[in-house]
Design a protein around this motif. Structure first.
Motif, PDB file in Angstrom:
ATOM      1  N   PRO A  88       0.565  13.938  -2.314  1.00  0.00           N
ATOM      2  CA  PRO A  88      -0.276  13.019  -1.528  1.00  0.00           C
ATOM      3  C   PRO A  88      -0.922  13.729  -0.336  1.00  0.00           C
ATOM      4  O   PRO A  88      -0.243  14.395   0.438  1.00  0.00           O
ATOM      5  N   ALA A  89      -2.230  13.605  -0.239  1.00  0.00           N
ATOM      6  CA  ALA A  89      -2.976  14.240   0.850  1.00  0.00           C
ATOM      7  C   ALA A  89      -2.752  13.490   2.145  1.00  0.00           C
ATOM      8  O   ALA A  89      -2.634  12.261   2.150  1.00  0.00           O
ATOM      9  N   LYS A  90      -2.697  14.230   3.234  1.00  0.00           N
ATOM     10  CA  LYS A  90      -2.593  13.607   4.559  1.00  0.00           C
ATOM     11  C   LYS A  90      -3.946  13.019   4.910  1.00  0.00           C
ATOM     12  O   LYS A  90      -4.977  13.665   4.794  1.00  0.00           O
ATOM     13  N   LEU A  91      -3.931  11.770   5.317  1.00  0.00           N
ATOM     14  CA  LEU A  91      -5.145  11.081   5.714  1.00  0.00           C
ATOM     15  C   LEU A  91      -5.152  10.980   7.229  1.00  0.00           C
ATOM     16  O   LEU A  91      -4.531  11.795   7.903  1.00  0.00           O
ATOM     17  N   THR A  92      -5.805  10.006   7.785  1.00  0.00           N
ATOM     18  CA  THR A  92      -5.839   9.868   9.235  1.00  0.00           C
ATOM     19  C   THR A  92      -4.464   9.485   9.771  1.00  0.00           C
ATOM     20  O   THR A  92      -3.673   8.841   9.086  1.00  0.00           O
ATOM     21  N   GLY A  93      -4.189   9.899  10.991  1.00  0.00           N
ATOM     22  CA  GLY A  93      -2.912   9.566  11.611  1.00  0.00           C
ATOM     23  C   GLY A  93      -1.736  10.227  10.938  1.00  0.00           C
ATOM     24  O   GLY A  93      -0.612   9.763  11.043  1.00  0.00           O
ATOM     25  N   ASP A  94      -1.980  11.317  10.199  1.00  0.00           N
ATOM     26  CA  ASP A  94      -0.940  12.069   9.490  1.00  0.00           C
ATOM     27  C   ASP A  94      -0.195  11.198   8.478  1.00  0.00           C
ATOM     28  O   ASP A  94       0.967  11.424   8.187  1.00  0.00           O
ATOM     29  N   LYS A  95      -0.865  10.176   7.980  1.00  0.00           N
ATOM     30  CA  LYS A  95      -0.277   9.305   6.966  1.00  0.00           C
ATOM     31  C   LYS A  95      -0.861   9.656   5.604  1.00  0.00           C
ATOM     32  O   LYS A  95      -1.927  10.251   5.503  1.00  0.00           O
ATOM     33  N   SER A  96      -0.160   9.243   4.561  1.00  0.00           N
ATOM     34  CA  SER A  96      -0.646   9.448   3.196  1.00  0.00           C
ATOM     35  C   SER A  96      -0.528   8.133   2.429  1.00  0.00           C
ATOM     36  O   SER A  96       0.081   7.181   2.903  1.00  0.00           O
ATOM     37  N   ILE A  97      -1.086   8.125   1.249  1.00  0.00           N
ATOM     38  CA  ILE A  97      -0.997   6.932   0.403  1.00  0.00           C
ATOM     39  C   ILE A  97       0.464   6.632   0.058  1.00  0.00           C
ATOM     40  O   ILE A  97       0.834   5.475  -0.133  1.00  0.00           O
ATOM     41  N   SER A 107       8.015  -4.424   1.392  1.00  0.00           N
ATOM     42  CA  SER A 107       7.635  -5.813   1.643  1.00  0.00           C
ATOM     43  C   SER A 107       7.451  -6.619   0.361  1.00  0.00           C
ATOM     44  O   SER A 107       7.309  -7.831   0.418  1.00  0.00           O
ATOM     45  N   GLN A 108       7.434  -5.951  -0.792  1.00  0.00           N
ATOM     46  CA  GLN A 108       7.267  -6.619  -2.087  1.00  0.00           C
ATOM     47  C   GLN A 108       5.992  -7.451  -2.155  1.00  0.00           C
ATOM     48  O   GLN A 108       5.987  -8.560  -2.686  1.00  0.00           O
ATOM     49  N   THR A 109       4.931  -6.900  -1.620  1.00  0.00           N
ATOM     50  CA  THR A 109       3.620  -7.550  -1.678  1.00  0.00           C
ATOM     51  C   THR A 109       2.534  -6.481  -1.547  1.00  0.00           C
ATOM     52  O   THR A 109       2.776  -5.411  -0.987  1.00  0.00           O
ATOM     53  N   LEU A 110       1.362  -6.804  -2.047  1.00  0.00           N
ATOM     54  CA  LEU A 110       0.211  -5.927  -1.872  1.00  0.00           C
ATOM     55  C   LEU A 110      -0.531  -6.235  -0.578  1.00  0.00           C
ATOM     56  O   LEU A 110      -1.456  -5.526  -0.207  1.00  0.00           O
ATOM     57  N   GLN A 111      -0.116  -7.290   0.104  1.00  0.00           N
ATOM     58  CA  GLN A 111      -0.753  -7.699   1.362  1.00  0.00           C
ATOM     59  C   GLN A 111      -0.144  -6.910   2.521  1.00  0.00           C
ATOM     60  O   GLN A 111       0.559  -7.453   3.363  1.00  0.00           O
ATOM     61  N   VAL A 112      -0.418  -5.620   2.547  1.00  0.00           N
ATOM     62  CA  VAL A 112       0.076  -4.745   3.607  1.00  0.00           C
ATOM     63  C   VAL A 112      -1.103  -4.180   4.382  1.00  0.00           C
ATOM     64  O   VAL A 112      -2.241  -4.206   3.911  1.00  0.00           O
ATOM     65  N   ASP A 113      -0.828  -3.655   5.570  1.00  0.00           N
ATOM     66  CA  ASP A 113      -1.882  -3.023   6.355  1.00  0.00           C
ATOM     67  C   ASP A 113      -2.313  -1.733   5.681  1.00  0.00           C
ATOM     68  O   ASP A 113      -1.466  -0.928   5.270  1.00  0.00           O
ATOM     69  N   VAL A 114      -3.627  -1.548   5.573  1.00  0.00           N
ATOM     70  CA  VAL A 114      -4.148  -0.311   5.012  1.00  0.00           C
ATOM     71  C   VAL A 114      -4.079   0.778   6.078  1.00  0.00           C
ATOM     72  O   VAL A 114      -3.840   0.503   7.252  1.00  0.00           O
ATOM     73  N   ILE A 115      -4.296   1.997   5.676  1.00  0.00           N
ATOM     74  CA  ILE A 115      -4.264   3.119   6.610  1.00  0.00           C
ATOM     75  C   ILE A 115      -5.567   3.123   7.387  1.00  0.00           C
ATOM     76  O   ILE A 115      -6.650   3.226   6.809  1.00  0.00           O
ATOM     77  N   SER A 116      -5.454   2.991   8.696  1.00  0.00           N
ATOM     78  CA  SER A 116      -6.627   2.961   9.564  1.00  0.00           C
ATOM     79  C   SER A 116      -7.409   4.263   9.419  1.00  0.00           C
ATOM     80  O   SER A 116      -6.846   5.348   9.461  1.00  0.00           O
ATOM     81  N   GLY A 117      -8.703   4.135   9.199  1.00  0.00           N
ATOM     82  CA  GLY A 117      -9.554   5.297   8.994  1.00  0.00           C
ATOM     83  C   GLY A 117      -9.637   5.716   7.540  1.00  0.00           C
ATOM     84  O   GLY A 117     -10.398   6.616   7.188  1.00  0.00           O
ATOM     85  N   LYS A 123      -7.498   0.823  -0.269  1.00  0.00           N
ATOM     86  CA  LYS A 123      -7.766  -0.327  -1.139  1.00  0.00           C
ATOM     87  C   LYS A 123      -7.859   0.082  -2.607  1.00  0.00           C
ATOM     88  O   LYS A 123      -7.362  -0.631  -3.485  1.00  0.00           O
ATOM     89  N   THR A 124      -8.468   1.227  -2.901  1.00  0.00           N
ATOM     90  CA  THR A 124      -8.567   1.639  -4.307  1.00  0.00           C
ATOM     91  C   THR A 124      -7.195   1.984  -4.869  1.00  0.00           C
ATOM     92  O   THR A 124      -6.906   1.669  -6.028  1.00  0.00           O
ATOM     93  N   HIS A 125      -6.336   2.592  -4.067  1.00  0.00           N
ATOM     94  CA  HIS A 125      -4.993   2.908  -4.537  1.00  0.00           C
ATOM     95  C   HIS A 125      -4.154   1.640  -4.715  1.00  0.00           C
ATOM     96  O   HIS A 125      -3.369   1.539  -5.661  1.00  0.00           O
ATOM     97  N   LEU A 126      -4.322   0.673  -3.818  1.00  0.00           N
ATOM     98  CA  LEU A 126      -3.617  -0.599  -3.985  1.00  0.00           C
ATOM     99  C   LEU A 126      -4.076  -1.323  -5.249  1.00  0.00           C
ATOM    100  O   LEU A 126      -3.274  -1.951  -5.940  1.00  0.00           O
ATOM    101  N   LYS A 127      -5.369  -1.251  -5.553  1.00  0.00           N
ATOM    102  CA  LYS A 127      -5.887  -1.904  -6.760  1.00  0.00           C
ATOM    103  C   LYS A 127      -5.304  -1.245  -8.014  1.00  0.00           C
ATOM    104  O   LYS A 127      -4.936  -1.937  -8.970  1.00  0.00           O
ATOM    105  N   ALA A 128      -5.205   0.071  -8.013  1.00  0.00           N
ATOM    106  CA  ALA A 128      -4.597   0.765  -9.141  1.00  0.00           C
ATOM    107  C   ALA A 128      -3.127   0.368  -9.285  1.00  0.00           C
ATOM    108  O   ALA A 128      -2.639   0.129 -10.400  1.00  0.00           O
ATOM    109  N   LEU A 129      -2.422   0.255  -8.160  1.00  0.00           N
ATOM    110  CA  LEU A 129      -1.028  -0.173  -8.180  1.00  0.00           C
ATOM    111  C   LEU A 129      -0.906  -1.594  -8.712  1.00  0.00           C
ATOM    112  O   LEU A 129      -0.034  -1.893  -9.535  1.00  0.00           O
ATOM    113  N   GLU A 130      -1.803  -2.475  -8.282  1.00  0.00           N
ATOM    114  CA  GLU A 130      -1.800  -3.854  -8.768  1.00  0.00           C
ATOM    115  C   GLU A 130      -1.950  -3.881 -10.292  1.00  0.00           C
ATOM    116  O   GLU A 130      -1.230  -4.607 -10.979  1.00  0.00           O
TER     117      GLU A 130
END
Length: 139
Positions: A88-97, A107-117, A123-130
């Protein structure tokens, strides 16, 4: 002096052209919605989910989801926000997918906060997970 100005104008025009060309794909991703996904009683197995844009393929993603004991045990990115080694590539804020996926599993839901920036990438990774989780629910 004029050469420097000309180079700056050419670079700016290239950036603007790229943004305009990608605009339809960005709008498509921004409008993605997610279904209510039941994380209970998932069938054990390995499932592949993907997101393919219709306007642009710059952010197409594919994930592999492993379900064990009725719970998601691992999510691996096959295509998307990965580095050259497939990690997984590091995105903004040193976070990754992977951080995003950990929040989904906790949280057992797709309604989570996305990575800012990295909203569109998230969203595309969450859709693939869904899409993968929906396969695990099919009877």
């Amino acid at each position: 002096m004029w050469i420097v100005i000309l180079i700056v104008v050419i670079i700016a025009a290239g950036i603007l052209a790229g943004l305009l060309a990608d605009a339809p794909g960005r709008r498509e991703i921004a409008g993605l919605t997610f279904s209510e996904v039941d994380f209970e009683n998932l069938r054990d197995g390995t499932y592949i989910g993907e997101y393919k844009g219709t306007k642009s393929h710059l952010r197409d993603t594919k994930v592999e989801v492993m379900v064990s004991g009725g719970d998601i045990s691992e999510v691996k990115i096959i295509k998307g926000a990965v580095d050259k080694e497939g990690k997984p590539a590091k995105l903004t804020g040193d976070k990754s997918i992977s951080d995003l996926f950990e929040n989904v599993i906790k949280s057992q839901t797709l309604q989570v906060d996305v990575i800012s920036g990295a909203t569109l990438t998230s969203k595309t990774h969450l859709k693939a997970l869904e899409n993968a989780i929906q396969q695990a629910q099919e009877k």
